[in-house]
Scaffold this active site. Structure first.
Site, PDB file in Angstrom:
ATOM      1  N   HIS A   1       1.013   4.637  -2.767  1.00 45.12           N
ATOM      2  CA  HIS A   1       1.420   6.039  -2.615  1.00 45.12           C
ATOM      3  C   HIS A   1       2.688   6.381  -3.396  1.00 45.12           C
ATOM      4  CE1 HIS A   1      -1.517   7.422   0.322  1.00 45.12           C
ATOM      5  NE2 HIS A   1      -1.345   6.295   0.995  1.00 45.12           N
TER       6      HIS A   1
ATOM      7  N   SER B   1      -3.900   0.134  -4.453  1.00 45.34           N
ATOM      8  CA  SER B   1      -3.151  -0.962  -3.841  1.00 45.34           C
ATOM      9  C   SER B   1      -4.047  -2.105  -3.387  1.00 45.34           C
ATOM     10  CB  SER B   1      -2.346  -0.437  -2.639  1.00 45.34           C
ATOM     11  OG  SER B   1      -3.201   0.139  -1.674  1.00 45.34           O
TER      12      SER B   1
ATOM     13  N   HIS C   1       0.827  -1.209   0.000  1.00 46.98           N
ATOM     14  CA  HIS C   1       0.000   0.000   0.000  1.00 46.98           C
ATOM     15  C   HIS C   1       0.859   1.257   0.000  1.00 46.98           C
ATOM     16  CE1 HIS C   1      -3.025   2.956   1.087  1.00 46.98           C
ATOM     17  NE2 HIS C   1      -2.230   3.331   2.073  1.00 46.98           N
TER      18      HIS C   1
END
Length: 297
Positions: free
Chosen positions: A166, A226, A161
């Site tokens: 990001h 994600s 994730h």
């Protein structure tokens, strides 16, 4: 009440012993080897000191396989469901998909692109610290991987994730600017209510935002980008217009797919609406928005 702590397993320390307290229904809860790994990786973050490089985590073969499976499957979905800016960021960053990158390696690739860098986090980072440091181009990241029994699912933010979601966003200048503005906003406000409001706008945009491109709904939120399962459910969500007043008071349950998503009509609108909010927000503005949200219609 919004509780960021729900997203992370609590981490405690007693002397030299660091313990990650996994919930009973966590996929790794009854796996003693996984629990030991989580404790070891959390200890690395807790021993880290600001100003030093991120610690090196030694990953197991099972963890390497989780990374490969998740990256391969998400890559396929991104071609169809990720927004153009994310795909451009992914091409710029060039994360390895055949092995887990160390945070120090991600920093080497990311910093020259937008100035952002990762620092380690054992688990929950207080809201004001997590968001505030974005203003300085610093992103707090976990280093653990989800349990190998469910490589396409995690009940909490893991390295996939943080870096695949990001990181590829942070490699694009337009995204990086929005993250920095969010950090500046978090530092500008003083009340807990205003900080919570900002965190919800961040949640419904840079975590779970969607955007219409060429007539199709695509995602720009790292939480969706994600998540193998949830990114495929965006077409079933109730799509609402981009409205920071509604985003800041919208409730959500992290244990289920988000039934309500806010959809921008192009990346320009994300910058014009969300970016402008982060630029201008202060405590008085949040008080006004909260008052308007509570007024009878």
């Amino acid at each position: 009440m919004f509780e960021e702590a729900q997203l992370y397993a609590p981490v405690t320390r007693s002397g030299d012993d660091v313990t990650v307290h996994l919930a009973a229904d966590h996929p790794g809860a009854v796996d003693p080897e996984y629990r030991t790994r989580r404790n070891e990786i959390a200890a690395l973050a807790m021993d880290w000191r600001p100003g030093t490089p991120p610690p090196i985590a030694t990953y197991t073969d099972a963890e390497q396989e989780v990374w490969r499976i998740a990256c391969a499957e998400l890559h396929k979905l991104h071609r169809r469901l990720a927004c153009a800016a994310y795909l451009e960021g992914r091409e710029r960053l060039q994360l390895p998909e055949d092995h887990i990158p160390q945070l120090i390696d991600v920093n080497t690739m990311l910093r020259p692109l937008t100035g952002f860098q990762y620092v380690p986090a054992a688990g929950l980072v207080p809201l004001r610290e997590f968001y505030g440091f974005l203003a300085d181009g610093i992103f707090h990241s976990t280093q653990y991987l989800r349990h190998h029994s469910v490589p396409l699912y995690t009940p909490e933010p893991d390295l996939i994730h943080e870096v695949v979601g990001h990181g590829n966003c942070l490699a694009h200048d337009r995204f990086a600017a929005l993250y920095r503005l969010a950090g500046q906003a978090a530092r500008r406000v003083e009340t807990a209510e205003a900080l919570e409001f900002i965190s919800k706008v961040f949640w419904f945009s840079l975590e779970f935002g969607v955007v219409r491109e060429h007539g199709e709904v695509r995602t720009y939120g790292a939480g969706l980008l994600s998540s193998y399962g949830e990114i495929q459910q965006i077409e079933h969500a109730e799509l609402r217009a981009l409205d920071v007043g509604r985003m800041g008071v919208q409730t959500y349950d992290i244990t289920h797919y988000q039934p309500v998503l806010f959809c921008a009509e192009g990346f320009d609108e994300i910058e014009d609406v969300v970016g402008a909010f982060f630029t201008d927000v202060d405590d008085a503005m949040v008080d006004h928005l909260l008052h308007d949200a509570s007024a009878p219609t």
